[in-house]
Design a protein around this motif. Structure first.
Motif, PDB file in Angstrom:
ATOM      1  N   UNK A  65       0.804  -1.223   0.000  1.00  0.00           N
ATOM      2  CA  UNK A  65       0.000   0.000   0.000  1.00  0.00           C
ATOM      3  C   UNK A  65       0.837   1.273   0.000  1.00  0.00           C
ATOM      4  N   UNK A  66       2.087   1.215   0.429  1.00  0.00           N
ATOM      5  CA  UNK A  66       2.913   2.415   0.479  1.00  0.00           C
ATOM      6  C   UNK A  66       3.367   2.853  -0.910  1.00  0.00           C
ATOM      7  N   UNK A  67       3.379   1.941  -1.876  1.00  0.00           N
ATOM      8  CA  UNK A  67       3.808   2.293  -3.226  1.00  0.00           C
ATOM      9  C   UNK A  67       2.745   1.944  -4.264  1.00  0.00           C
ATOM     10  N   UNK A  68       1.491   1.921  -3.869  1.00  0.00           N
ATOM     11  CA  UNK A  68       0.422   1.561  -4.783  1.00  0.00           C
ATOM     12  C   UNK A  68       0.289   2.612  -5.876  1.00  0.00           C
ATOM     13  N   UNK A  69       0.289   2.163  -7.121  1.00  0.00           N
ATOM     14  CA  UNK A  69       0.097   3.060  -8.247  1.00  0.00           C
ATOM     15  C   UNK A  69      -1.233   2.746  -8.905  1.00  0.00           C
ATOM     16  N   UNK A  70      -1.935   3.788  -9.242  1.00  0.00           N
ATOM     17  CA  UNK A  70      -3.239   3.641  -9.856  1.00  0.00           C
ATOM     18  C   UNK A  70      -3.127   3.964 -11.339  1.00  0.00           C
ATOM     19  N   UNK A  71      -3.615   3.089 -12.205  1.00  0.00           N
ATOM     20  CA  UNK A  71      -3.518   3.379 -13.636  1.00  0.00           C
ATOM     21  C   UNK A  71      -4.492   4.485 -14.048  1.00  0.00           C
ATOM     22  N   UNK A  99      -1.471  19.608 -11.788  1.00  0.00           N
ATOM     23  CA  UNK A  99      -0.857  19.700 -13.111  1.00  0.00           C
ATOM     24  C   UNK A  99       0.327  20.646 -12.998  1.00  0.00           C
ATOM     25  N   UNK A 100       1.506  20.163 -13.422  1.00  0.00           N
ATOM     26  CA  UNK A 100       2.719  20.968 -13.341  1.00  0.00           C
ATOM     27  C   UNK A 100       3.398  21.015 -14.704  1.00  0.00           C
ATOM     28  N   UNK A 101       3.979  22.180 -15.018  1.00  0.00           N
ATOM     29  CA  UNK A 101       4.806  22.310 -16.204  1.00  0.00           C
ATOM     30  C   UNK A 101       6.244  22.342 -15.707  1.00  0.00           C
ATOM     31  N   UNK A 106       8.064  19.384 -20.068  1.00  0.00           N
ATOM     32  CA  UNK A 106       7.338  18.232 -19.547  1.00  0.00           C
ATOM     33  C   UNK A 106       6.112  18.713 -18.778  1.00  0.00           C
ATOM     34  N   UNK A 107       4.951  18.167 -19.141  1.00  0.00           N
ATOM     35  CA  UNK A 107       3.717  18.419 -18.405  1.00  0.00           C
ATOM     36  C   UNK A 107       3.461  17.171 -17.571  1.00  0.00           C
ATOM     37  N   UNK A 108       3.317  17.369 -16.263  1.00  0.00           N
ATOM     38  CA  UNK A 108       3.137  16.245 -15.333  1.00  0.00           C
ATOM     39  C   UNK A 108       1.777  16.379 -14.656  1.00  0.00           C
ATOM     40  N   UNK A 109       1.017  15.302 -14.670  1.00  0.00           N
ATOM     41  CA  UNK A 109      -0.280  15.235 -13.997  1.00  0.00           C
ATOM     42  C   UNK A 109      -0.160  14.190 -12.903  1.00  0.00           C
ATOM     43  N   UNK A 110      -0.521  14.563 -11.681  1.00  0.00           N
ATOM     44  CA  UNK A 110      -0.422  13.620 -10.571  1.00  0.00           C
ATOM     45  C   UNK A 110      -1.608  13.784  -9.639  1.00  0.00           C
ATOM     46  N   UNK A 128     -12.427  -3.891  -6.747  1.00  0.00           N
ATOM     47  CA  UNK A 128     -11.762  -3.837  -8.045  1.00  0.00           C
ATOM     48  C   UNK A 128     -11.321  -2.435  -8.430  1.00  0.00           C
ATOM     49  N   UNK A 129     -11.957  -1.418  -7.868  1.00  0.00           N
ATOM     50  CA  UNK A 129     -11.599  -0.060  -8.259  1.00  0.00           C
ATOM     51  C   UNK A 129     -10.195   0.254  -7.770  1.00  0.00           C
ATOM     52  N   UNK A 130      -9.429   0.893  -8.621  1.00  0.00           N
ATOM     53  CA  UNK A 130      -8.043   1.177  -8.267  1.00  0.00           C
ATOM     54  C   UNK A 130      -7.964   2.356  -7.303  1.00  0.00           C
ATOM     55  N   UNK A 131      -6.894   2.361  -6.543  1.00  0.00           N
ATOM     56  CA  UNK A 131      -6.649   3.452  -5.606  1.00  0.00           C
ATOM     57  C   UNK A 131      -5.139   3.615  -5.469  1.00  0.00           C
ATOM     58  N   UNK A 132      -4.734   4.720  -4.921  1.00  0.00           N
ATOM     59  CA  UNK A 132      -3.316   4.995  -4.751  1.00  0.00           C
ATOM     60  C   UNK A 132      -2.891   6.203  -5.551  1.00  0.00           C
ATOM     61  N   UNK A 133      -1.598   6.461  -5.535  1.00  0.00           N
ATOM     62  CA  UNK A 133      -1.052   7.608  -6.238  1.00  0.00           C
ATOM     63  C   UNK A 133      -0.922   7.293  -7.720  1.00  0.00           C
ATOM     64  N   UNK A 134      -1.014   8.339  -8.534  1.00  0.00           N
ATOM     65  CA  UNK A 134      -0.769   8.183  -9.958  1.00  0.00           C
ATOM     66  C   UNK A 134      -0.036   9.405 -10.461  1.00  0.00           C
ATOM     67  N   UNK A 135       0.680   9.240 -11.549  1.00  0.00           N
ATOM     68  CA  UNK A 135       1.249  10.370 -12.259  1.00  0.00           C
ATOM     69  C   UNK A 135       1.502   9.955 -13.696  1.00  0.00           C
ATOM     70  N   UNK A 136       1.343  10.918 -14.568  1.00  0.00           N
ATOM     71  CA  UNK A 136       1.643  10.730 -15.980  1.00  0.00           C
ATOM     72  C   UNK A 136       2.427  11.951 -16.433  1.00  0.00           C
TER      73      UNK A 136
END
Length: 191
Positions: A65-71, A99-101, A106-110, A128-136
């Motif tokens: 759970x400490x490094x869970x990534x959500x797609x 949203x960061x530039x 690079x545009x980063x969304x987290x 089944x629903x995903x949870x956790x941090x995400x970034x693209x």
């Protein structure tokens, strides 16, 4: 058993290289998708489509759970006027997404999807629903105006639009002039 695989495999490669088999949307070749075909049945039984297998794997597999990534699913298109990036972020509020530039265009969304709190007495049948941090991250081309980044969140879809620069304003690499001079003997020497 090997006697069946070798002719089947050689037939597949022969047809593939001769161009008679056309692929369909990242799946197995269409010649093997024909229902009722002996070749299709043998192929599907022995070699399942890896993409279809991956679709069946649940996203809620046990994980730390400490490094869970959500797609987060993304679509990015370029029109004559702008770049449009759409991300699926269902159930998230605008203050949960950042949203960061960054440097180097690079545009980063987290963000982070919180897991629903478990209360005493609750009996979960399915999670089944995903949870956790995400970034693209998206490295933008030279033709975008990074000062024009706009975003809107509507019905669980985050839409980011970035205007394009006119061709005369696109900055390419800077060319450095090299100075040299001719000396008295007609030979070149660097300055």
């Amino acid at each position: 058993m090997k006697q069946i695989y070798l002719p089947m495999l050689s037939l597949f490669f022969l047809n593939l290289f001769l161009g008679k088999i056309k692929t369909t949307e990242g799946s197995l070749p269409s010649a093997f998708d024909t229902p009722g075909s002996l070749l299709a049945d043998l192929w599907r039984d022995r070699f399942p489509d890896p993409f279809r297998v991956l679709e069946q794997i649940p996203l809620g597999i046990e994980r730390d759970q400490s490094v869970a990534l959500s797609p987060v699913r993304v679509d990015w298109k370029e029109t004559p006027e702008e770049h449009v990036i759409r991300l699926d972020v269902p159930g998230m509020k605008k203050d949960e997404v950042k949203i960061e530039v960054e440097e180097k265009r690079v545009v980063r969304v987290s963000g982070e999807r919180k897991r629903e709190e478990e209360k005493e007495g609750d009996h979960w049948h399915r999670v089944e629903r995903s949870h956790g941090k995400f970034w693209r991250q998206f490295r933008m081309p030279d033709n975008v105006d990074l000062d024009s980044v706009k975003a809107k969140l509507d019905n669980g879809v985050l839409t980011i639009t970035i205007n394009k620069l006119s061709p005369d304003k696109v900055k390419g690499p800077r060319v450095v002039d090299i100075a040299f001079q001719e000396d008295q003997t007609g030979k070149l020497s660097s300055a």
